[in-house]
Design a protein around this motif. Structure first.
Motif, PDB file in Angstrom:
ATOM      1  N   THR A 129     -36.965  47.584 -25.607  1.00  0.00           N
ATOM      2  CA  THR A 129     -37.744  47.447 -24.779  1.00  0.00           C
ATOM      3  C   THR A 129     -37.186  48.850 -24.378  1.00  0.00           C
ATOM      4  O   THR A 129     -36.241  48.996 -24.053  1.00  0.00           O
ATOM      5  N   ALA A 130     -37.809  48.928 -22.910  1.00  0.00           N
ATOM      6  CA  ALA A 130     -37.700  49.932 -21.461  1.00  0.00           C
ATOM      7  C   ALA A 130     -36.833  48.929 -21.084  1.00  0.00           C
ATOM      8  O   ALA A 130     -35.701  49.974 -21.271  1.00  0.00           O
ATOM      9  N   ARG A 131     -36.000  47.911 -20.687  1.00  0.00           N
ATOM     10  CA  ARG A 131     -34.908  47.391 -20.032  1.00  0.00           C
ATOM     11  C   ARG A 131     -33.714  47.362 -20.913  1.00  0.00           C
ATOM     12  O   ARG A 131     -32.649  48.256 -20.434  1.00  0.00           O
ATOM     13  N   GLU A 132     -34.029  47.337 -22.152  1.00  0.00           N
ATOM     14  CA  GLU A 132     -32.720  47.793 -23.485  1.00  0.00           C
ATOM     15  C   GLU A 132     -32.110  49.128 -23.019  1.00  0.00           C
ATOM     16  O   GLU A 132     -31.351  49.332 -23.353  1.00  0.00           O
ATOM     17  N   SER A 133     -33.413  50.096 -23.068  1.00  0.00           N
ATOM     18  CA  SER A 133     -33.380  51.148 -23.678  1.00  0.00           C
ATOM     19  C   SER A 133     -32.236  51.408 -22.586  1.00  0.00           C
ATOM     20  O   SER A 133     -31.359  52.993 -22.156  1.00  0.00           O
ATOM     21  N   GLU A 134     -32.922  51.226 -20.937  1.00  0.00           N
ATOM     22  CA  GLU A 134     -31.945  52.321 -19.549  1.00  0.00           C
ATOM     23  C   GLU A 134     -31.057  51.277 -19.582  1.00  0.00           C
ATOM     24  O   GLU A 134     -30.258  51.951 -18.719  1.00  0.00           O
ATOM     25  N   LEU A 135     -30.378  50.061 -19.761  1.00  0.00           N
ATOM     26  CA  LEU A 135     -29.201  50.044 -19.335  1.00  0.00           C
ATOM     27  C   LEU A 135     -28.324  50.614 -20.939  1.00  0.00           C
ATOM     28  O   LEU A 135     -27.533  50.833 -20.373  1.00  0.00           O
ATOM     29  N   LEU A 136     -28.646  51.290 -22.139  1.00  0.00           N
ATOM     30  CA  LEU A 136     -28.082  51.946 -23.217  1.00  0.00           C
ATOM     31  C   LEU A 136     -27.947  52.852 -22.717  1.00  0.00           C
ATOM     32  O   LEU A 136     -27.260  53.777 -22.459  1.00  0.00           O
ATOM     33  N   ALA A 137     -28.524  53.560 -21.629  1.00  0.00           N
ATOM     34  CA  ALA A 137     -28.865  54.480 -21.213  1.00  0.00           C
ATOM     35  C   ALA A 137     -27.175  55.269 -20.146  1.00  0.00           C
ATOM     36  O   ALA A 137     -27.046  55.769 -20.069  1.00  0.00           O
ATOM     37  N   THR A 138     -26.561  53.637 -19.314  1.00  0.00           N
ATOM     38  CA  THR A 138     -25.598  53.885 -18.412  1.00  0.00           C
ATOM     39  C   THR A 138     -24.501  53.124 -19.674  1.00  0.00           C
ATOM     40  O   THR A 138     -23.327  53.011 -18.266  1.00  0.00           O
ATOM     41  N   LEU A 139     -24.465  53.384 -20.343  1.00  0.00           N
ATOM     42  CA  LEU A 139     -22.984  53.668 -21.478  1.00  0.00           C
ATOM     43  C   LEU A 139     -23.289  54.323 -22.062  1.00  0.00           C
ATOM     44  O   LEU A 139     -23.882  55.227 -22.226  1.00  0.00           O
ATOM     45  N   ASP A 140     -21.758  54.533 -22.423  1.00  0.00           N
ATOM     46  CA  ASP A 140     -20.665  55.519 -23.031  1.00  0.00           C
ATOM     47  C   ASP A 140     -19.913  54.790 -24.053  1.00  0.00           C
ATOM     48  O   ASP A 140     -19.844  54.035 -24.726  1.00  0.00           O
ATOM     49  N   ARG A 144     -21.411  51.288 -25.786  1.00  0.00           N
ATOM     50  CA  ARG A 144     -22.795  51.662 -25.793  1.00  0.00           C
ATOM     51  C   ARG A 144     -23.378  51.498 -27.262  1.00  0.00           C
ATOM     52  O   ARG A 144     -24.529  50.981 -27.054  1.00  0.00           O
ATOM     53  N   GLU A 145     -22.712  51.543 -28.610  1.00  0.00           N
ATOM     54  CA  GLU A 145     -23.148  51.039 -29.782  1.00  0.00           C
ATOM     55  C   GLU A 145     -22.965  49.813 -29.862  1.00  0.00           C
ATOM     56  O   GLU A 145     -23.258  48.856 -30.505  1.00  0.00           O
ATOM     57  N   ALA A 146     -22.568  48.977 -29.226  1.00  0.00           N
ATOM     58  CA  ALA A 146     -22.296  47.549 -29.120  1.00  0.00           C
ATOM     59  C   ALA A 146     -23.159  46.854 -28.264  1.00  0.00           C
ATOM     60  O   ALA A 146     -23.962  45.927 -29.395  1.00  0.00           O
ATOM     61  N   GLU A 147     -23.839  47.775 -27.419  1.00  0.00           N
ATOM     62  CA  GLU A 147     -25.424  47.076 -26.608  1.00  0.00           C
ATOM     63  C   GLU A 147     -26.614  46.924 -27.696  1.00  0.00           C
ATOM     64  O   GLU A 147     -27.443  46.788 -27.612  1.00  0.00           O
ATOM     65  N   PHE A 148     -26.843  48.398 -28.431  1.00  0.00           N
ATOM     66  CA  PHE A 148     -27.307  48.460 -29.331  1.00  0.00           C
ATOM     67  C   PHE A 148     -27.876  47.396 -30.254  1.00  0.00           C
ATOM     68  O   PHE A 148     -28.442  46.872 -30.609  1.00  0.00           O
TER      69      PHE A 148
END
Length: 214
Positions: A129-140, A144-148
């Motif tokens: 979702t857009a919200r999930e993608s936005e959260l992903l963009a804040t991580l490194d 980031r891989e774990a959240e994906f």
């Protein structure tokens, strides 16, 4: 396991030859033929382990011999047992498996090993979702891989629970509950359960030597 419980069981799939042979004897001829079609020995062994342990789990709860159980499959491949009302689902990734079981509620489960993903942003645009993608963009990096994969397992678990493959859209489908799980170091999982008011029971399949110590 009572009617208000949903049971999640974790198991290792890389087993000794003796244990694997014992599990193979529980499978039907059709299942053994499916196993034989795998090109790589490791994939073949993990299929046998995953199906054999599923049979053990269901046989224990139903009081039946695991080798006597017979499965049927929905349009998108969701398994069910002929002649029994128990609901269940399974998932496996890189040598580990997770099983969800319930007497009264449809369930879906997805397990993934956290690992690097090529073109993760492009893939996220397609499946998150857009919200999930936005959260992903804040991580490194590893976060980031774990959240994906957490978001990915939520999609998969919901779709598998409903018997519809990969779910789409934001949030949880009406009448369903999603819960994140912590199956083992380096892995993430999600559970989708029909309805509310249930309690979760988690643990390893307690077979000595299966490598299920956490």
């Amino acid at each position: 396991m009572s009617g208000a419980e949903v049971s999640v069981v974790y198991a290792a799939l890389d087993l000794s030859e003796d244990r694997l042979e014992a599990l193979s004897r529980l499978l039907t001829e059709d299942e053994r033929e499916r196993a034989a079609r795998f090109v790589f020995a490791q994939d073949r062994a993990r299929f046998i382990a995953g199906r054999g342990i599923l049979r053990e789990l269901l046989g224990e709860r139903l009081g039946e011999r695991p080798g006597n159980l017979r499965f049927r499959y929905g349009t998108h491949g969701k398994p069910a047992l002929l002649g029994h009302s128990i609901r269940f689902n399974l998932s496996h990734s890189h040598g580990r498996a997770a099983y969800a079981l319930s007497w009264q509620r449809e369930v879906g489960i997805d397990l993934e090993r956290i690992r690097p993903v090529e073109r993760i942003d492009r893939l996220a645009e397609r499946v998150l979702t857009a919200r999930e993608s936005e959260l992903l963009a804040t991580l490194d990096g590893a976060q980031r891989e774990a959240e994906f994969f957490r978001a990915w397992t939520r999609r998969e678990a919901q779709g598998k629970g409903q018997g519809e493959g990969l779910a789409s859209g934001a949030g949880t489908a009406e009448g369903w509950t999603l819960r994140s799980l912590d199956p083992a170091p380096g892995y993430v999982a999600s559970l989708a359960v029909e309805g509310a008011g249930w309690r979760l029971m988690e643990g390893p399949w307690p077979i000595e030597g299966d490598g299920n110590e956490r």
